[in-house]
Scaffold this active site. Structure first.
Site, mmCIF file in Angstrom:
data_model
loop_
_atom_site.group_PDB
_atom_site.id
_atom_site.type_symbol
_atom_site.label_atom_id
_atom_site.label_comp_id
_atom_site.label_asym_id
_atom_site.label_seq_id
_atom_site.Cartn_x
_atom_site.Cartn_y
_atom_site.Cartn_z
ATOM 1 N N TYR A 1 14.651 127.883 75.742
ATOM 2 C CA TYR A 1 15.100 128.316 74.429
ATOM 3 C C TYR A 1 15.131 129.860 74.400
ATOM 4 O O TYR A 1 14.121 130.514 74.613
ATOM 5 C CB TYR A 1 14.165 127.762 73.354
ATOM 6 C CG TYR A 1 14.563 128.186 71.979
ATOM 7 C CD1 TYR A 1 15.712 127.674 71.385
ATOM 8 C CD2 TYR A 1 13.822 129.112 71.285
ATOM 9 C CE1 TYR A 1 16.102 128.082 70.130
ATOM 10 C CE2 TYR A 1 14.200 129.518 70.009
ATOM 11 C CZ TYR A 1 15.340 129.003 69.447
ATOM 12 O OH TYR A 1 15.720 129.411 68.207
ATOM 13 N N ARG B 1 -3.892 129.821 52.710
ATOM 14 C CA ARG B 1 -3.371 130.382 53.974
ATOM 15 C C ARG B 1 -4.058 129.722 55.169
ATOM 16 O O ARG B 1 -3.480 129.584 56.233
ATOM 17 C CB ARG B 1 -3.497 131.909 54.023
ATOM 18 C CG ARG B 1 -2.940 132.488 55.333
ATOM 19 C CD ARG B 1 -2.520 133.952 55.258
ATOM 20 N NE ARG B 1 -3.432 134.785 54.516
ATOM 21 C CZ ARG B 1 -4.668 135.116 54.890
ATOM 22 N NH1 ARG B 1 -5.146 134.678 56.046
ATOM 23 N NH2 ARG B 1 -5.413 135.871 54.124
ATOM 24 N N LYS C 1 13.858 120.610 64.156
ATOM 25 C CA LYS C 1 14.847 119.800 64.845
ATOM 26 C C LYS C 1 14.577 118.309 64.572
ATOM 27 O O LYS C 1 14.669 117.886 63.447
ATOM 28 C CB LYS C 1 14.856 120.173 66.331
ATOM 29 C CG LYS C 1 14.833 121.698 66.580
ATOM 30 C CD LYS C 1 16.063 122.429 66.116
ATOM 31 C CE LYS C 1 15.935 123.947 66.133
ATOM 32 N NZ LYS C 1 15.467 124.562 67.377
ATOM 33 N N ASP D 1 7.078 122.653 75.512
ATOM 34 C CA ASP D 1 7.991 122.643 74.361
ATOM 35 C C ASP D 1 8.765 121.330 74.464
ATOM 36 O O ASP D 1 9.664 121.181 75.286
ATOM 37 C CB ASP D 1 8.923 123.861 74.412
ATOM 38 C CG ASP D 1 9.901 123.895 73.227
ATOM 39 O OD1 ASP D 1 10.090 122.847 72.575
ATOM 40 O OD2 ASP D 1 10.477 124.971 72.975
HETATM 41 C C1 LIG Z 1 14.823 125.762 67.747
HETATM 42 C C2 LIG Z 1 13.927 125.783 68.921
HETATM 43 C C3 LIG Z 1 12.800 126.618 68.963
HETATM 44 C C4 LIG Z 1 12.476 127.583 67.857
HETATM 45 O O1 LIG Z 1 12.128 126.883 66.685
HETATM 46 P P1 LIG Z 1 12.376 127.474 65.195
HETATM 47 O O2 LIG Z 1 11.911 126.348 64.344
HETATM 48 O O3 LIG Z 1 13.842 127.775 65.073
HETATM 49 O O4 LIG Z 1 11.543 128.692 65.076
HETATM 50 C C5 LIG Z 1 11.980 126.546 70.087
HETATM 51 N N1 LIG Z 1 12.252 125.714 71.103
HETATM 52 C C6 LIG Z 1 13.324 124.904 71.101
HETATM 53 C C7 LIG Z 1 13.573 124.006 72.245
HETATM 54 C C8 LIG Z 1 14.198 124.909 70.008
HETATM 55 O O5 LIG Z 1 15.278 124.116 70.016
#
Ligand SMILES: *Cc1c(COP(=O)(O)O)cnc(C)c1O
Length: 380
Positions: free
Chosen positions: A104, A52, A202, A177
């Site tokens: 997001y 973990r 992504k 982000d």
């Molecule tokens: C998809 C996404 C998230 C969240 O990520 P997950 O892997 O789905 O938890 C956060 N920020 C952006 C810009 C995203 O496209």
């Protein structure tokens, strides 16, 4: 002796060149163990005791991310949301945070709810304006400025270097982000950011088959150690197989992102000429309000994400998404297959997203096929 560092694309293609020391294999093995042997004298000299806290399968993707982002250390998580929420949970009780109005949506909602529960004070501002950011931060109280660029789903651009200066002036951290840009197009730490977050689901993984997230830090300091502890105690850890798949995806990151950018630019230009499209939102078009800022801080392209506003309104947008044959009608982004989504439908009531907006995630198919499919699907 080589004294020039390798280019990021080279580091990614070879996964930093790691091979398995016991077999010579050119990929590292998947280690599923949850627990590790303690030495007879009660020590853990090999540095691992329980999976973990740590997993040998994280070492290579984390080291590669650190190299690609130009950071000091990285952590992989079970999802992008796990990575992002670990940062907010590590802040002191009552800390003030500034976040974007357009971002997001699941994270925006989570921050608002976490603040409403009394953990934080949150202000959502237009982060594309440095004046709005400067007016929102409070010296000594603001601990974190969170931005997303390009930001879902208008692909608005926040000036990272300008924001870093504003955040640092009041003693706050800047977290970016950078999911939509990926390290191929933007390196936020070089622009002054303290933390970089990715939904590795992504572009980093890129094959729509792993949910994962990551954080990279500019410095291995006390706050970073809180995040390390936060992953371990919070328990939002990536599985061993998923860590392996994430690394496999990252090895083709540069090829995939370069292709998606080239195609997205062509698709944006083609759609800008289409009479059934009221607006094309893509930072690579000079008409986009963030074009100049994007050109300054993005290298090699403007990303694989764009949105269109369909001239006939909401019903026409939904009908267009129903008529595509090649594009897949699905949420998410950054995979090898192209996706189209009526964004307001998934964000639900109260969304700031226009009802006529379709979000397009451009994959690596032939762009002519993608353009032809949209042309036949847009209302005649
Ligand atoms: C998809 C996404 C998230 C969240 O990520 P997950 O892997 O789905 O938890 C956060 N920020 C952006 C810009 C995203 O496209």
């Amino acid at each position: 002796m080589r004294n020039q560092p390798f280019h990021p694309a080279t580091l990614a293609a070879q996964g930093l060149g790691w091979t398995d020391p016991t077999t010579g294999a050119v990929v590292m093995p998947i280690q599923p163990a949850t627990t590790y042997i303690r030495d007879a004298d009660n020590q853990y000299r090999r540095g691992r005791n329980y999976a973990r806290a740590d997993n040998p399968g994280y070492d290579q993707p984390q080291a590669l991310l650190t190299a690609l982002e130009g950071g000091a250390a990285s952590l992989v998580f079970a999802s992008g949301m796990a990575a992002a929420t670990t940062v907010f949970r590590a802040l002191p009780l009552g800390a003030h945070v500034v976040a974007p109005r357009i971002m997001y949506h699941s994270l925006r909602r989570w921050i608002a709810a976490y603040a409403a529960d009394g953990h934080l004070a949150a202000d959502f501002v237009d982060t594309t304006s440095l004046d709005a950011l400067a007016a929102a931060v409070v010296p000594g109280r603001t601990r974190l400025v969170w931005v997303e660029t390009p930001a879902n789903p208008l692909w608005s651009i926040t000036d990272i270097a300008g924001t870093a200066e504003i955040a640092h002036r009041v003693g706050a951290l800047l977290a970016v982000d950078s999911t939509a840009a990926s390290p191929v197009l933007t390196r936020p730490i070089e622009l002054g950011a303290d933390l970089v977050m990715h939904s590795a689901t992504k572009y980093l993984n890129g094959h729509s088959d792993v949910i994962a997230g990551s954080l990279t830090t500019a410095r291995d300091d006390e706050f970073w150690q809180r995040l390390v502890a936060g992953r371990s105690s919070g328990g939002a850890i990536l599985g061993s197989l998923e860590a392996y798949l994430l690394l496999r995806g990252m090895r083709t990151l540069y090829l995939r992102v370069e292709r998606a950018c080239r195609s997205a630019q062509r698709i944006a230009e083609a759609l800008a000429e289409n009479p059934h499209v009221a607006a094309v939102l893509y930072p690579g078009l000079p008409s986009h309000p963030g074009h100049a800022a994007a050109a300054r801080q993005m290298t090699g392209g403007f990303g694989g994400m764009l949105s269109i506003r369909v001239a006939g309104g909401e019903a026409a947008a939904i009908a267009t998404a129903a008529r595509v044959e090649l594009w897949k009608r699905a949420t998410s982004l950054g995979g090898v297959e192209s996706l189209v989504e009526h964004r307001a439908s998934i964000e639900g009531a109260g969304t700031p997203v226009p009802a006529d907006l379709l979000r397009l995630s451009v994959g690596i198919e032939d762009p002519d096929d993608l353009i032809a499919d949209l042309a036949q699907a847009l209302p005649a």
